[in-house]
Design an enzyme around this catalytic site. Structure first.
Site, short mmCIF file in Angstrom:
data_model
loop_
_atom_site.label_atom_id
_atom_site.label_comp_id
_atom_site.label_asym_id
_atom_site.label_seq_id
_atom_site.Cartn_x
_atom_site.Cartn_y
_atom_site.Cartn_z
CG ASP A 193 -1.79 1.25 1.26
OD1 ASP A 193 -2.64 1.41 0.36
OD2 ASP A 193 -1.61 2.06 2.19
CD GLU A 277 -5.20 1.17 -4.14
OE1 GLU A 277 -6.38 1.52 -4.19
OE2 GLU A 277 -4.46 1.37 -3.14
CB CYS A 329 -13.16 -5.79 7.66
SG CYS A 329 -12.55 -6.80 9.04
CB CYS A 332 -15.57 -10.05 8.60
SG CYS A 332 -15.82 -8.25 8.61
CB CYS A 348 -14.21 -4.41 11.53
SG CYS A 348 -15.46 -5.18 10.47
CB CYS A 350 -16.23 -8.69 12.44
SG CYS A 350 -14.56 -8.16 12.00
CG ASP A 357 -1.31 3.34 5.96
OD1 ASP A 357 -2.31 3.74 5.32
OD2 ASP A 357 -0.52 4.10 6.54
#
Length: 411
Positions: A193, A277, A329, A332, A348, A350, A357
């Protein structure tokens, strides 16, 4: 694969004059060819073929008093200038027709003697040669001293002589490398990233701080730019100040390139697969963070990763720029609402707690793995084929029925 190896050149004053003549002749030939094709288009004449253009601009022009000085430089330099013009036209036509992907290409433009970068190219038929004493023999220029920082892996197919804005000369060789450069297999895979506060965050939790080379040199550059602005235009002192500014910028660019080479080589050496990316650097360069974006140099870094992966037998992949790597996330798979740039950590529902990052790097790694495993060239849907005559909606009247399927009318 083909690679470029760049070396610093140190021509003598006489050789610098000969190189300046070659730069000027190549520029004139390029502009004459472009002007001939533009005039043919304005007059409604057909496109001038490459061979006919070479005959008009080089062969016949040498016989005229206005262009007789074209014979003072190597003919290969002039031919390669026209080859660059032909390649520019091919790229332009392929871009407007849709055959070339990416941004639309503009038509070729005239070259200026005031351009900061001047270059000429010698191919193998020009008989340039690297001598045993380490000098580079160029036709009609002489034996130029070269600083060999590393040996060439094979005999070069061409060499490009470049003069940058700082007045430095470089020899750029094109060489062919074989499969002997492949590195032994590695079990590691990494997602990267890219950012501004941290230049790169790896999926294993490693964070590489952004060096900010341009920001660190801003004070010196500011002083040199102010000194340049005070010089009178057209004066010798202004020309010297321009060279000083160019040298300072060149030092920043060289430092950034060296740092990126070392980092990209370490990542490729330690990992079998690398996924990044696909960032829209052009769009980010129009925002208020433009200076920091260009200082980071993401595009050049990802290009280094790509060609080094191909050279050393590694896997390289780009994840789509619209993939929600930051909001998803990694535990999940839930996609949350947009996260502000100043939020460095989030939780999150979850129950997972994420570093912004690192979570994005994990998602990029997972998306890259999924894409690479699905990229086998297999057809995922049946091919299009003509419908049989007995199938519905093959008769003219059948397409006008008002039947409905689950409340949706079929017209």
């Amino acid at each position: 694969m083909q690679l470029r190896y760049n070396y610093r050149m140190y021509p003598t004053p006489g050789q610098q004059i000969a190189l300046a003549k070659a730069f000027g002749c190549a520029r004139v030939v390029f502009n004459d060819g472009l002007r001939a094709r533009q005039q043919a288009r304005e007059q409604g004449l057909p496109y001038i073929p490459d061979a006919e253009l070479s005959k008009q601009i080089i062969t016949l022009s040498k016989a005229t008093p206005e262009r007789a000085w074209l014979g003072e430089v190597s003919a290969v330099v002039l031919q390669q200038a026209l080859a660059d013009l032909n390649a520019a036209y091919r790229n332009f036509f392929a871009s407007i027709s849709g055959q070339r992907k990416g941004r639309k290409m503009a038509p070729p433009r005239f070259r200026s003697r005031k351009d900061n970068r001047q270059a000429i190219r010698f191919t193998r038929n020009s008989r340039f040669k690297v001598l045993d004493n380490g000098r580079l023999r160029l036709p009609k220029i002489g034996e130029v001293r070269v600083r060999w920082s590393r040996p060439l892996p094979s005999d070069p197919s061409s060499v490009t002589v470049i003069r940058d804005a700082a007045g430095r000369y470089f020899a750029s060789f094109v060489v062919q490398t074989g499969p002997q450069d492949t590195l032994p297999p590695s079990e590691g895979e990494v997602g990267i990233d890219l950012g501004l506060s941290h230049f790169a965050v790896l999926s294993d939790g490693t964070k590489v701080a952004a060096p900010r080379f341009l920001r660190r040199a801003a004070r010196r550059l500011r002083r040199l730019q102010r000194a340049l602005s005070r010089k009178q235009k057209g004066s010798n002192r202004r020309r010297k100040a321009v060279v000083k500014v160019a040298r300072a910028h060149g030092r920043v660019a060289d430092t950034r390139r060296d740092w990126q080479h070392k980092l990209s080589t370490a990542i490729i050496r330690d990992n079998q697969a690398v996924y990044v990316e696909d960032l829209c650097v052009t769009g980010l360069g129009r925002t208020r963070l433009a200076k920091s974006v260009h200082d980071a140099g993401w595009a050049s870094f990802t290009a280094m990763l790509e060609y080094k992966a191909a050279r050393y037998g590694r896997t390289f992949g780009r994840v789509d720029r619209f993939f929600p790597s930051t909001r998803m996330c990694s535990a999940c798979g839930r996609i949350n609402d947009k996260i502000a740039l100043n939020v460095l950590a989030w939780d999150c529902p979850c129950g997972a707690a994420h570093d912004r990052d690192v979570n994005a790097a994990l998602n990029i790694l997972a998306a890259g793995r999924a894409e690479s495993r699905n990229d086998r060239g297999a057809r995922v849907r049946p091919p299009a084929m003509a419908a049989p005559r007995g199938e519905a909606v093959t008769h003219p009247d059948a397409a006008r029925t008002m039947r409905s399927v689950e409340g949706v009318s079929v017209l």
